[in-house]
Design a protein around this motif. Sequence first.
Motif, short mmCIF file in Angstrom:
data_model
loop_
_atom_site.label_atom_id
_atom_site.label_comp_id
_atom_site.label_asym_id
_atom_site.label_seq_id
_atom_site.Cartn_x
_atom_site.Cartn_y
_atom_site.Cartn_z
N SER A 1 1.01 -1.35 -0.24
CA SER A 1 -0.02 -0.32 0.28
C SER A 1 0.86 0.89 -0.21
N LEU A 2 1.57 1.31 0.60
CA LEU A 2 2.99 2.33 0.87
C LEU A 2 3.33 2.52 -1.09
N GLN A 3 3.75 1.41 -1.15
CA GLN A 3 4.64 1.33 -2.34
C GLN A 3 3.62 2.09 -3.92
N TYR A 4 1.92 1.66 -3.87
CA TYR A 4 1.22 2.31 -4.14
C TYR A 4 0.90 3.29 -3.85
N GLY A 5 0.96 3.64 -2.59
CA GLY A 5 0.47 5.32 -2.87
C GLY A 5 -0.96 4.91 -2.14
N THR A 6 -1.07 3.46 -1.49
CA THR A 6 -2.51 3.98 -1.19
C THR A 6 -2.61 4.46 0.31
N PHE A 7 -1.25 3.98 0.69
CA PHE A 7 -0.80 4.79 2.31
C PHE A 7 -0.24 5.41 2.26
N SER B 1 1.42 11.46 4.47
CA SER B 1 0.28 12.81 4.85
C SER B 1 -0.83 12.15 5.25
N ASP B 2 -1.12 10.86 5.36
CA ASP B 2 -3.04 10.45 6.02
C ASP B 2 -2.90 11.23 7.70
N GLU C 1 -1.96 13.32 10.87
CA GLU C 1 -1.26 14.41 11.87
C GLU C 1 -0.33 13.81 13.44
N ARG C 2 0.25 14.78 13.68
CA ARG C 2 1.08 14.74 14.76
C ARG C 2 0.17 15.82 16.02
N ASN C 3 0.78 14.85 17.67
CA ASN C 3 0.38 15.51 18.21
C ASN C 3 0.91 14.90 18.83
N LYS C 4 2.16 15.75 20.32
CA LYS C 4 2.59 15.36 21.40
C LYS C 4 3.47 14.16 20.67
N ASN C 5 4.24 14.41 19.53
CA ASN C 5 5.17 13.37 19.26
C ASN C 5 5.30 12.39 18.74
N ALA C 6 3.31 11.63 18.66
CA ALA C 6 3.05 10.58 17.77
C ALA C 6 2.14 10.90 16.95
N PHE C 7 2.33 10.32 15.80
CA PHE C 7 1.50 10.43 14.81
C PHE C 7 0.10 9.65 14.86
N TYR C 8 -1.10 9.95 14.28
CA TYR C 8 -2.34 9.54 14.66
C TYR C 8 -3.10 9.92 13.50
N LEU C 9 -3.67 8.43 12.85
CA LEU C 9 -4.29 8.90 11.70
C LEU C 9 -5.27 10.04 11.19
N LYS C 10 -5.83 10.48 10.20
CA LYS C 10 -6.55 11.48 10.43
C LYS C 10 -7.58 11.16 9.61
N ARG C 11 -9.21 11.26 10.75
CA ARG C 11 -10.60 10.62 10.96
C ARG C 11 -10.91 10.01 9.07
N GLY C 12 -10.00 11.49 8.28
CA GLY C 12 -10.96 10.94 6.43
C GLY C 12 -10.31 10.32 6.26
N LYS C 13 -9.36 9.37 6.71
CA LYS C 13 -8.46 7.85 5.57
C LYS C 13 -8.93 6.62 6.82
N LYS D 1 -11.42 4.97 6.87
CA LYS D 1 -12.74 3.63 5.79
C LYS D 1 -11.26 2.72 5.38
N VAL D 2 -10.41 3.79 4.73
CA VAL D 2 -9.88 3.34 3.35
C VAL D 2 -8.67 2.47 3.93
N TYR D 3 -8.41 2.84 5.68
CA TYR D 3 -7.38 1.76 6.57
C TYR D 3 -8.10 0.82 6.61
N THR D 4 -9.38 0.82 7.28
CA THR D 4 -10.07 -0.34 6.85
C THR D 4 -10.53 -1.46 6.49
N ARG D 5 -10.98 -0.56 5.26
CA ARG D 5 -10.92 -1.39 4.27
C ARG D 5 -9.75 -2.89 4.14
N VAL D 6 -9.34 -1.43 3.42
CA VAL D 6 -7.53 -2.27 3.25
C VAL D 6 -7.35 -3.59 3.89
#
Length: 334
Positions: free
Chosen positions: A265-271, A274-275, A277-289, A291-296
């Motif tokens: 998914s990283l190589q094909y650009g599915t993930f 930029s999906d 966002e950083r918060n207190k030195n940790a990365f969290y998936l954006k709300r709008g993404k 469904k994509v990650y769940t489906r994949v």
Amino acid sequence: MLRFVIKLIRTMFTHKDIENRSVFVINGTKHQSLKVSVGRLTLYDTEKQKAITKLPFPKILALIVIGHTTLTSALIEHCNKNGVPLVVMKPNFKPVFYYGDMAEANFLLRKKQFEHTDGILPVAQQLIINKSNNQLHLLQRTRERSRKVQEAKALIQRHIAAMHHVSHYRELMGLEGVVAKHFFDAYFSFVDWECRLPRVKQDPVNATLDIGYTFLFNYIESMTRLFGFDPYMGVYHQLWFRRKSLVCDLMEPFRCIIEHQIRKSLQYGTFKHSDFERNKNAFYLKRGKRKVYTRVFYESIIKHKLTIYQFMQQYYRCFMGRKSVSNYPTFNYE
């Protein structure tokens, strides 16, 4: 006793059941509710006062609810009646609630589990060797000839050979850790990989691995409970407060499904980085993404649903029959 065994067998799914059922995933919102209507699972829009979708319970293998959705007691009752495990997760994919007692009364199995409170080293070896072989296979599939990949493959082969001769869990854990380090370093080298730190979410790839492993964990737990195992009593991961050690054990050979899917998914650009966002030195998936990650992830797991079921079924039969470790199942990722 015979009546109990017959009743238990009847409650378990068959291969045909597994083939004909699917995991139903709900990405919830505050205006949605899950309820029962005319004997069917119904996703209802409370704002528009209409049904979004309906699904017969016999078609559901597991019900996963992500986010904020209202559940009814009738829904839980029907899930129990139809052998459908229910998993509720926060919007960040952190598990909140699991319900499923399809074979909880299998006290014969649980009695055998508690005869091995210190684990079963030969079975643990089998699981970790299986996991490591699948990681080696993933590296071989890349067809990369870089020095890092070639060195990782050679090292993993040596450590797999050493795993066959360990005499203690600490030795096995040490070898597993070295294999994992070199596997991740080589397999994700194209994204400037640093190191694997579970649950720390120090970068988007680590955060993605956590998400994928969480989905896999929930699915494996559903299969584990299907046969009546106590999920807390493992054969490799030791007893620890609130840790479902057996689920941790049994998901090991299948981690490759998630690892391969993330790389692809990283190589094909599915993930993308930029999906997140950083918060207190940790990365969290954006709300709008989400469904994509769940489906994949669930599509990648469901491709192997029958194989996973057969693995669990054979594991159950070997454990109950106290069979030699050579009879225990392996999962060979293709």
